[in-house]
Design an enzyme around this catalytic site. Structure first.
Site, short mmCIF file in Angstrom:
data_model
loop_
_atom_site.label_atom_id
_atom_site.label_comp_id
_atom_site.label_asym_id
_atom_site.label_seq_id
_atom_site.Cartn_x
_atom_site.Cartn_y
_atom_site.Cartn_z
N HIS A 1 0.77 4.53 4.37
CA HIS A 1 0.00 5.24 3.36
C HIS A 1 0.45 6.70 3.23
CE1 HIS A 1 -3.77 2.41 3.27
NE2 HIS A 1 -2.63 1.75 3.22
N SER B 1 0.81 -1.21 0.00
CA SER B 1 0.00 0.00 0.00
C SER B 1 0.85 1.26 0.00
CB SER B 1 -0.94 0.00 1.21
OG SER B 1 -1.82 -1.10 1.16
#
Length: 254
Positions: free
Chosen positions: A179, A128
């Site tokens: 993230h 991610s």
């Protein structure tokens, strides 16, 4: 930029070998570790998973290896499908080497952020951070290199980034700092890697498939009923992966 219209998986792999290789690695490792649970796969997972305590002890390779590891089937499918959608344009624009550097760099930055802001007992894995790093590069284009991205693609990226950042804070068990770190890393390295880069050309990938002096003629061009099933058959794997990834996304939201 983000609509995949390759005629087959073979054509996609020939056009975007780096993205294809990363996806294959992601899926192969998931099969070895999570599905087959082979001893060599489990041993590799223990050696490669992100563990802040071991990183603090000097095992710095764990800042990069978690990028290729995933948890459940939806985790690996969703990240791989995101890479298939958003990676090809950047691979063509940057070239193979710069794309590899960009993908790994933003993943490392995301994992460094995880190490700095999460406790030593924190364990993590997944791509991610790298995916959000790609989003960061596209956002940089939207802000400072508008000639590299069309308005439709800008709107798509804007929507996905807003939803993604919101869900980062709402969804449980999310590595928030990976993230955010990956996204900020993408913004930072974009200034360097986008030098002397040209806009995405959807026709460039088909140059290998055309003869300069030959006339291309399809004897079945009027037989529309036969062409559609052939295209559907060629793209069936993409359709299946897309449906599974969509279910994975919905399951994360609800």
């Amino acid at each position: 930029m983000f609509i995949r219209n390759e005629r087959s998986i073979k054509e996609f792999m020939q056009s975007y070998p780096v993205v294809s290789t990363i996806v294959i690695i992601n899926l192969a490792l998931w099969l070895l570790i999570n599905f087959l649970q082979l001893p060599i796969g489990l041993l590799f997972r223990d050696w490669a998973i992100g563990y802040n305590l071991y990183i603090a002890a000097g095992q710095y390779w764990r800042l990069i290896t978690p990028v290729f590891l995933h948890g459940d089937i939806m985790h690996v499918l969703f990240n791989s499908f995101s890479l298939v959608l958003f990676g090809p344009a950047l691979e063509q624009m940057l070239g193979k080497f710069k794309f590899i550097i960009a993908y790994l760099s933003v993943g490392i930055i995301g994992n460094i952020a995880t190490y700095l802001f999460e406790p030593l007992q924190y364990v993590h894995l997944g791509a991610s951070g790298s995916i959000y790093g790609l989003f960061g590069i596209y956002v940089f284009m939207m802000l400072f290199r508008k000639e590299l991205i069309d308005s439709g693609s800008s709107q798509m990226i804007k929507t996905i980034v807003i939803i993604g950042l919101i869900m980062t804070f709402l969804r449980p068990n999310t590595n928030i700092f990976a993230h955010l770190g990956g996204f900020v890393g993408g913004l930072l390295i974009a200034l360097l890697i986008l030098k002397n880069v040209h806009a995405y050309n959807p026709w460039q990938r088909r140059r290998y498939d055309m003869d300069d002096d030959s006339i291309q003629f399809n004897p079945n061009r009027w037989n529309k009923k036969r062409i559609l099933p052939a295209k559907l058959k060629q793209n069936l794997p993409w359709i299946i992966i897309g449906i599974l990834a969509l279910f994975g996304l919905l399951s994360r939201f609800f």
